[in-house]
Design a protein around this motif. Structure first.
Motif, PDB file in Angstrom:
ATOM      1  N   ARG A 207      -0.888   1.099   8.191  1.00 54.20           N
ATOM      2  CA  ARG A 207      -0.488   0.902   6.784  1.00 54.20           C
ATOM      3  C   ARG A 207      -1.184  -0.334   6.220  1.00 54.20           C
ATOM      4  N   ILE A 208      -1.232  -0.398   4.896  1.00 50.86           N
ATOM      5  CA  ILE A 208      -1.924  -1.520   4.261  1.00 50.86           C
ATOM      6  C   ILE A 208      -1.091  -2.799   4.422  1.00 50.86           C
ATOM      7  N   ALA A 209      -1.716  -3.786   5.096  1.00 48.62           N
ATOM      8  CA  ALA A 209      -1.014  -5.062   5.308  1.00 48.62           C
ATOM      9  C   ALA A 209      -1.519  -6.114   4.324  1.00 48.62           C
ATOM     10  N   GLN A 210      -2.761  -5.963   3.883  1.00 53.47           N
ATOM     11  CA  GLN A 210      -3.305  -6.909   2.899  1.00 53.47           C
ATOM     12  C   GLN A 210      -4.250  -6.146   1.980  1.00 53.47           C
ATOM     13  N   ALA A 211      -4.043  -6.285   0.696  1.00 52.72           N
ATOM     14  CA  ALA A 211      -4.920  -5.614  -0.278  1.00 52.72           C
ATOM     15  C   ALA A 211      -5.500  -6.658  -1.221  1.00 52.72           C
ATOM     16  N   LEU A 231       1.589  -3.740  -5.069  1.00 57.27           N
ATOM     17  CA  LEU A 231       2.068  -2.352  -4.983  1.00 57.27           C
ATOM     18  C   LEU A 231       1.518  -1.618  -3.755  1.00 57.27           C
ATOM     19  N   LEU A 232       0.351  -2.058  -3.279  1.00 58.28           N
ATOM     20  CA  LEU A 232      -0.303  -1.335  -2.177  1.00 58.28           C
ATOM     21  C   LEU A 232       0.251  -1.693  -0.798  1.00 58.28           C
ATOM     22  N   ILE A 233       0.946  -2.824  -0.697  1.00 59.99           N
ATOM     23  CA  ILE A 233       1.413  -3.272   0.623  1.00 59.99           C
ATOM     24  C   ILE A 233       2.371  -2.234   1.231  1.00 59.99           C
ATOM     25  N   GLY A 234       2.104  -1.901   2.499  1.00 62.86           N
ATOM     26  CA  GLY A 234       2.953  -0.944   3.220  1.00 62.86           C
ATOM     27  C   GLY A 234       2.577   0.508   2.976  1.00 62.86           C
ATOM     28  N   GLN A 235       1.638   0.757   2.060  1.00 64.81           N
ATOM     29  CA  GLN A 235       1.289   2.157   1.725  1.00 64.81           C
ATOM     30  C   GLN A 235       0.218   2.720   2.655  1.00 64.81           C
ATOM     31  N   ARG A 236       0.132   4.050   2.683  1.00 67.00           N
ATOM     32  CA  ARG A 236      -1.025   4.782   3.188  1.00 67.00           C
ATOM     33  C   ARG A 236      -1.632   5.500   1.985  1.00 67.00           C
TER      34      ARG A 236
END
Ligand SMILES: Cc1cc2nc3c(=O)[nH]c(=O)nc-3n(C[C@H](O)[C@H](O)[C@H](O)COP(=O)(O)OP(=O)(O)OC[C@H]3O[C@@H](n4cnc5c(N)ncnc54)[C@H](O)[C@@H]3O)c2cc1C
Length: 285
Positions: A207-211, A231-236
């Protein structure tokens, strides 16, 4: 037109350059000259003294130093574009450099000059923001370090006093499992961007940890888009990029209308480019 008369000083050290700047009061540094000379020729600038920093030894380098890469301010765009160290650690920067003007200009233009000039549609200010760069700045009185996020103030305006010179740009290495994307639209190859977006995504447990998302051409200065990054943190992103993220990118833009494109077109475009850059970064990560 030709420039107004000026005194010309060739500095052979940073000390001599900053002493010359301090003495003249209204002097300008000339590095690659690719932005300064047109401004002199149009008499938008009329400095009494030009301080040439091209003969200062050891101001052009790309060096790996533990967890950071150090870049001398006089490093030419073409050297950044072709540097194996940059390609290994910051492929997103290698990609961006190919979009900076034309080869002849990249052979002369420097990173210090581009960041100090701060054109609202230039790629390097965007890359400095994306990569959390720090700038080392020297005057005859002091040396200080400024984060890129505090350096760019407005169009063609940066946190740099008349007697200061940028000597080095420091880029912290990216975390492991980082993917990147870069997207730009310009009317012709080599033109300044109508809009461009650069992205890095670092993953942890899939998952996204840093964007990080940075954009240029759509505001008075290059910008990071903190809300979209959050908004992207934690997403796939297997099913694409959410419309909330794209709307956050568009909301952070303040695009101008000019000869080349309308504000509405640029705002639409920056969202499309962000979606593409994020998709590329996700697949690379
Ligand atoms: C036709 C054309 C197309 C271009 N297209 C693009 C493009 O698509 N994307 C893009 O990013 N750029 C583009 N550029 C600009 C180019 O990248 C310039 O090289 C760059 O903006 C300025 O770098 P320079 O070394 O030539 O700086 P100079 O022109 O020498 O200096 C620019 C300004 O920075 C100051 N300065 C220079 N070095 C320092 C320093 N070390 N410390 C403090 N102040 C300093 C100078 O005093 C001056 O005010 C284009 C230029 C031209 C002529």
């Amino acid at each position: 037109m030709k420039p107004a008369a000026f005194e010309y000083i060739v500095a052979d050290s940073v000390e001599m350059a900053v002493a010359s700047l301090a003495q003249a009061g209204d002097a300008k540094i000339i590095a690659g000259g690719q932005s300064l000379v047109p401004m002199l020729n149009f008499r938008l600038l009329r400095p009494s003294v030009l301080v040439d920093i091209n003969r200062i030894p050891d101001l052009a380098y790309v060096r790996e130093d533990g967890g950071v890469i150090r870049i001398g301010a006089l490093t030419r765009h073409h050297r950044l574009e072709t540097s194996p160290v940059i390609a290994r650690h910051f492929p997103v920067l290698t990609e961006a450099m190919a979009h900076v003007a034309h080869l002849a200009i990249r052979n002369r233009g420097t990173i210090g000059g581009s960041l100090s000039h701060a054109d609202p549609a230039a790629e390097l200010p965007m890359m400095a923001l994306l990569l959390d760069a720090e700038l080392r700045i020297v005057s005859s009185a002091a040396t200080r370090t400024v984060a890129a996020r505090d350096f760019f103030r407005d169009a063609l305006s940066v946190d740099l006093a008349e007697d200061e010179i940028v000597t080095e740009i420091v880029l912290p290495k990216l975390p492991p499992n980082t993917g990147w994307g870069f997207e730009e639209v310009a009317r012709r190859s080599g033109d300044f961007a109508l809009a461009a977006v650069a992205v890095t995504l670092a993953l942890s447990d899939g998952r996204i940890a840093q964007a990080r998302i940075a954009m240029t051409g759509v505001a008075p200065t290059a910008r990071r888009v903190a809300e979209a990054e959050r908004l992207l943190i934690g997403q796939r992103l297997d099913d694409g990029v959410g419309s909330d993220v794209i709307e956050a990118v568009r909301a952070a833009a303040e695009p101008p209308t000019d000869l080349h494109a309308s504000s509405d077109y640029r705002r639409h475009l920056v969202g499309v480019l962000a979606a593409r850059a994020l998709a590329a970064a996700w697949s690379r990560a």
